[in-house]
Design a protein around this motif. Structure first.
Motif, PDB file in Angstrom:
ATOM      1  N   ARG A 163       2.196  -3.610  -2.581  1.00 46.20           N
ATOM      2  CA  ARG A 163       3.075  -2.437  -2.688  1.00 46.20           C
ATOM      3  C   ARG A 163       3.390  -2.152  -4.150  1.00 46.20           C
ATOM      4  O   ARG A 163       3.339  -0.994  -4.591  1.00 46.20           O
ATOM      5  N   SER A 164       3.690  -3.185  -4.914  1.00 49.52           N
ATOM      6  CA  SER A 164       4.030  -3.020  -6.321  1.00 49.52           C
ATOM      7  C   SER A 164       2.884  -2.364  -7.095  1.00 49.52           C
ATOM      8  O   SER A 164       3.107  -1.457  -7.904  1.00 49.52           O
ATOM      9  N   LEU A 165       1.665  -2.799  -6.835  1.00 50.49           N
ATOM     10  CA  LEU A 165       0.501  -2.210  -7.508  1.00 50.49           C
ATOM     11  C   LEU A 165       0.273  -0.761  -7.087  1.00 50.49           C
ATOM     12  O   LEU A 165       0.005   0.109  -7.922  1.00 50.49           O
ATOM     13  N   ILE A 166       0.377  -0.507  -5.797  1.00 50.33           N
ATOM     14  CA  ILE A 166       0.137   0.847  -5.285  1.00 50.33           C
ATOM     15  C   ILE A 166       1.179   1.824  -5.811  1.00 50.33           C
ATOM     16  O   ILE A 166       0.854   2.949  -6.196  1.00 50.33           O
ATOM     17  N   GLU A 167       2.436   1.408  -5.832  1.00 53.48           N
ATOM     18  CA  GLU A 167       3.505   2.330  -6.223  1.00 53.48           C
ATOM     19  C   GLU A 167       3.490   2.680  -7.705  1.00 53.48           C
ATOM     20  O   GLU A 167       4.199   3.593  -8.121  1.00 53.48           O
ATOM     21  N   LYS A 168       2.663   2.013  -8.493  1.00 51.74           N
ATOM     22  CA  LYS A 168       2.517   2.374  -9.909  1.00 51.74           C
ATOM     23  C   LYS A 168       1.663   3.626 -10.077  1.00 51.74           C
ATOM     24  O   LYS A 168       1.653   4.235 -11.146  1.00 51.74           O
ATOM     25  N   GLU A 169       0.943   3.993  -9.036  1.00 55.97           N
ATOM     26  CA  GLU A 169       0.084   5.177  -9.090  1.00 55.97           C
ATOM     27  C   GLU A 169       0.855   6.387  -8.568  1.00 55.97           C
ATOM     28  O   GLU A 169       1.387   6.358  -7.461  1.00 55.97           O
ATOM     29  N   PRO A 170       0.907   7.475  -9.343  1.00 54.56           N
ATOM     30  CA  PRO A 170       1.734   8.618  -8.952  1.00 54.56           C
ATOM     31  C   PRO A 170       1.273   9.357  -7.690  1.00 54.56           C
ATOM     32  O   PRO A 170       2.091  10.010  -7.035  1.00 54.56           O
ATOM     33  N   ASP A 171       0.014   9.250  -7.342  1.00 58.09           N
ATOM     34  CA  ASP A 171      -0.484   9.995  -6.179  1.00 58.09           C
ATOM     35  C   ASP A 171      -0.603   9.128  -4.922  1.00 58.09           C
ATOM     36  O   ASP A 171      -1.180   9.554  -3.923  1.00 58.09           O
ATOM     37  N   LEU A 172      -0.036   7.905  -4.968  1.00 53.90           N
ATOM     38  CA  LEU A 172      -0.080   7.001  -3.823  1.00 53.90           C
ATOM     39  C   LEU A 172       1.332   6.688  -3.345  1.00 53.90           C
ATOM     40  O   LEU A 172       2.250   6.534  -4.157  1.00 53.90           O
ATOM     41  N   GLU A 173       1.501   6.582  -2.020  1.00 60.75           N
ATOM     42  CA  GLU A 173       2.805   6.280  -1.438  1.00 60.75           C
ATOM     43  C   GLU A 173       2.629   5.282  -0.304  1.00 60.75           C
ATOM     44  O   GLU A 173       1.826   5.505   0.602  1.00 60.75           O
ATOM     45  N   VAL A 174       3.373   4.187  -0.321  1.00 58.38           N
ATOM     46  CA  VAL A 174       3.372   3.233   0.788  1.00 58.38           C
ATOM     47  C   VAL A 174       4.372   3.743   1.816  1.00 58.38           C
ATOM     48  O   VAL A 174       5.562   3.876   1.526  1.00 58.38           O
ATOM     49  N   VAL A 175       3.876   4.055   3.015  1.00 58.98           N
ATOM     50  CA  VAL A 175       4.752   4.596   4.057  1.00 58.98           C
ATOM     51  C   VAL A 175       5.265   3.523   5.008  1.00 58.98           C
ATOM     52  O   VAL A 175       6.252   3.737   5.703  1.00 58.98           O
ATOM     53  N   ALA A 176       4.596   2.344   5.040  1.00 58.51           N
ATOM     54  CA  ALA A 176       5.045   1.271   5.936  1.00 58.51           C
ATOM     55  C   ALA A 176       4.328  -0.021   5.603  1.00 58.51           C
ATOM     56  O   ALA A 176       3.279  -0.028   4.958  1.00 58.51           O
ATOM     57  N   GLU A 177       4.925  -1.106   6.100  1.00 61.82           N
ATOM     58  CA  GLU A 177       4.322  -2.427   6.009  1.00 61.82           C
ATOM     59  C   GLU A 177       4.354  -3.048   7.400  1.00 61.82           C
ATOM     60  O   GLU A 177       5.283  -2.810   8.167  1.00 61.82           O
ATOM     61  N   ALA A 178       3.335  -3.850   7.696  1.00 65.73           N
ATOM     62  CA  ALA A 178       3.267  -4.553   8.983  1.00 65.73           C
ATOM     63  C   ALA A 178       2.931  -6.011   8.723  1.00 65.73           C
ATOM     64  O   ALA A 178       2.144  -6.319   7.827  1.00 65.73           O
ATOM     65  N   GLU A 179       3.513  -6.900   9.519  1.00 59.49           N
ATOM     66  CA  GLU A 179       3.259  -8.325   9.333  1.00 59.49           C
ATOM     67  C   GLU A 179       2.279  -8.895  10.352  1.00 59.49           C
ATOM     68  O   GLU A 179       1.955 -10.075  10.299  1.00 59.49           O
ATOM     69  N   ASP A 180       1.803  -8.062  11.266  1.00 60.82           N
ATOM     70  CA  ASP A 180       0.784  -8.506  12.216  1.00 60.82           C
ATOM     71  C   ASP A 180      -0.040  -7.302  12.670  1.00 60.82           C
ATOM     72  O   ASP A 180       0.333  -6.151  12.435  1.00 60.82           O
ATOM     73  N   GLY A 181      -1.156  -7.594  13.306  1.00 56.83           N
ATOM     74  CA  GLY A 181      -2.074  -6.535  13.714  1.00 56.83           C
ATOM     75  C   GLY A 181      -1.514  -5.573  14.741  1.00 56.83           C
ATOM     76  O   GLY A 181      -1.786  -4.378  14.697  1.00 56.83           O
ATOM     77  N   ARG A 182      -0.721  -6.078  15.663  1.00 54.14           N
ATOM     78  CA  ARG A 182      -0.136  -5.220  16.704  1.00 54.14           C
ATOM     79  C   ARG A 182       0.809  -4.199  16.075  1.00 54.14           C
ATOM     80  O   ARG A 182       0.769  -3.015  16.401  1.00 54.14           O
ATOM     81  N   THR A 183       1.652  -4.652  15.154  1.00 58.63           N
ATOM     82  CA  THR A 183       2.571  -3.742  14.468  1.00 58.63           C
ATOM     83  C   THR A 183       1.798  -2.729  13.623  1.00 58.63           C
ATOM     84  O   THR A 183       2.151  -1.546  13.586  1.00 58.63           O
TER      85      THR A 183
END
Length: 71
Positions: free
Chosen positions: A18-38
């Motif tokens: 997330r930290s790496l992605i959020e450094k890019e202005p055209d990228l946004e993390v919309v969610a995180e999941a801790e398992d495949g079902r989620t």
């Protein structure tokens, strides 16, 4: 804006990714999941543009989750 979902069972990996992605202005993390079902559920409800997923996760591994997402 490219919307991204991060799926990994290790919190520190999710946080770092997330930290790496959020450094890019055209990228946004919309969610995180801790398992495949989620990850599968969140992908269905949020419709991210990209899913960054670990292949070895509990409940539903990343390969099987990715196959279901593609369908």
């Amino acid at each position: 804006m490219i919307r991204i979902l991060i799926a990994d069972d290790h919190g520190i990996v999710r946080q770092g990714t997330r930290s790496l992605i959020e450094k890019e202005p055209d990228l946004e993390v919309v969610a995180e999941a801790e398992d495949g079902r989620t990850a599968l559920d969140l992908t269905g409800s949020l419709q991210p543009d990209v899913v960054v997923m670990d292949i070895a996760m509990p409940q539903l591994n990343g390969l099987d989750a990715a196959a279901q997402i593609v369908r």
